[in-house]
Design an enzyme around this catalytic site. Structure first.
Site, PDB file in Angstrom:
ATOM      1  N   ASP A   3     -58.362   0.255 -11.120  1.00 57.05           N
ATOM      2  CA  ASP A   3     -58.382  -0.505 -12.353  1.00 57.05           C
ATOM      3  C   ASP A   3     -59.539  -0.145 -13.150  1.00 57.05           C
ATOM      4  OD1 ASP A   3     -56.304  -1.757 -11.322  1.00 57.05           O
ATOM      5  OD2 ASP A   3     -57.459  -3.158 -10.492  1.00 57.05           O
ATOM      6  N   ASN A  43     -55.252 -12.579 -12.203  1.00 56.63           N
ATOM      7  CA  ASN A  43     -55.138 -12.962 -10.816  1.00 56.63           C
ATOM      8  C   ASN A  43     -56.446 -13.577 -10.153  1.00 56.63           C
ATOM      9  OD1 ASN A  43     -52.503 -12.136 -10.708  1.00 56.63           O
ATOM     10  ND2 ASN A  43     -53.111 -10.449  -9.347  1.00 56.63           N
TER      11      ASN A  43
END
Ligand code: RIB
Length: 301
Positions: free
Chosen positions: A250, A12
């Site tokens: 993440d 993204n």
């Protein structure tokens, strides 16, 4: 088999606004100018792993917009093999992120090309070239399920980060070697409240009973707990000044895969990931905040 890590997941562009407080429904509040950062849970995990010293390939889907080129370049720049990154007509994934004065965020993702990745795309993967597969849930669940099945049939170790939170069937959970969840995700999967190490341990036991091999519950400033068939335990979080928590989870997953691929034992792999994730909260941006190997080693000594 090599020690390669394959990440399949989202890519993204993050559009970030800093605000004093996260708005409630119906609120209008004023924020900072917009900043753009490369992000996406999948891409963040891949970049975290590459910067932590891993040999990383990524499969994901970009659009055909201007962001696509910039995002691909960001992956290549850190040495990720992008041969499995595909382009689909239309927009790339875009995340709209507000970050409050404490560094906590609120994220809305417009999936764009990320939702166009398909099970057929997985046929392009030579699973035998990889030792670890890392997945999250910003791409369609059927693709994640199929990738887990394909990886397990080749004896590849699988790591699934259940983010954003989604219910998983027992047949999916059985194919996960390392299930990584935060408090909210653990609560959703177990229907139990998870707010501290004790409740996290209970939730982890439930998930192991459902078939996950090792369960890790990350608890932000309260550290983490793990439950595996051989051991269980907990680690405290590093004491740092938080600027922006975006991508800390993440970073944890990517760094954890690297440590495992270097044959570190579970506790040392978790300590490595815990240190990397702490560092990721000290700077702004998703991929922009991910630490390199030198920085992680330094905080561990
Ligand atoms: O986990 C952080 C990420 O979530 C951001 O980079 C954003 O793109 C969303 O996917």
């Amino acid at each position: 088999m090599s020690n390669n890590i394959l990440v399949i997941g989202s890519i993204n562009m993050d559009l970030v606004v800093n605000v004093e407080r996260i708005p409630k429904a119906g609120d209008t509040i004023l924020g900072s100018d917009v900043e753009t950062f490369a992000g996406g849970k999948g891409a963040n995990q891949a970049v975290a792993a590459a910067k932590a010293g891993g040999q990383v390939s990524m499969m994901g889907t970009l659009g055909t917009d201007a962001y696509a080129k910039e995002l691909l370049l960001g992956l290549k720049d850190v040495g990720i093999d992008t041969g499995l990154v595909l382009n689909e007509e239309g927009s790339s994934g875009i995340a709209f992120i507000t970050i409050d004065a404490k560094g906590e965020n609120m994220i809305v993702v417009s999936s764009g090309a990320n939702r166009k990745i398909s099970k057929q795309n997985l046929e392009k993967i030579d699973f035998e070239s990889y030792s670890y597969l890392v997945l999250q849930l910003e791409i369609p669940l059927d693709v994640v399920e199929e990738a887990l099945i394909m990886a397990k049939s080749k004896n590849i170790k699988t790591i699934l980060n259940v983010a954003p939170a989604q219910k998983l069937s027992q047949s999916v959970i059985k194919n996960i070697d390392y299930l990584i969840v935060n408090e909210g995700e653990a609560a959703l999967l177990t229907n139990k409240q998870v707010s501290d190490k004790n409740s996290a341990k209970q939730a982890a036991k439930i998930l192991v009973d459902k078939g996950a091999n090792t369960v890790i519950v990350t608890l932000g400033a309260d550290g983490l707990i793990w439950q595996s068939p051989e051991s269980n335990g907990d680690l405290n979080a590093h004491k740092i000044t938080v600027v922006d928590t975006t991508s800390a989870g993440d970073c944890f997953c990517g760094a954890f895969a690297v440590a495992l691929s270097e044959n570190k034992d579970l506790e040392n792999s978790l300590a490595f990931a815990n240190a990397a994730a702490a560092l990721a909260t000290t700077k702004k941006g998703a991929q922009a905040s991910l630490p390199n190997r030198e920085e992680i080693d330094k905080i561990l000594t």
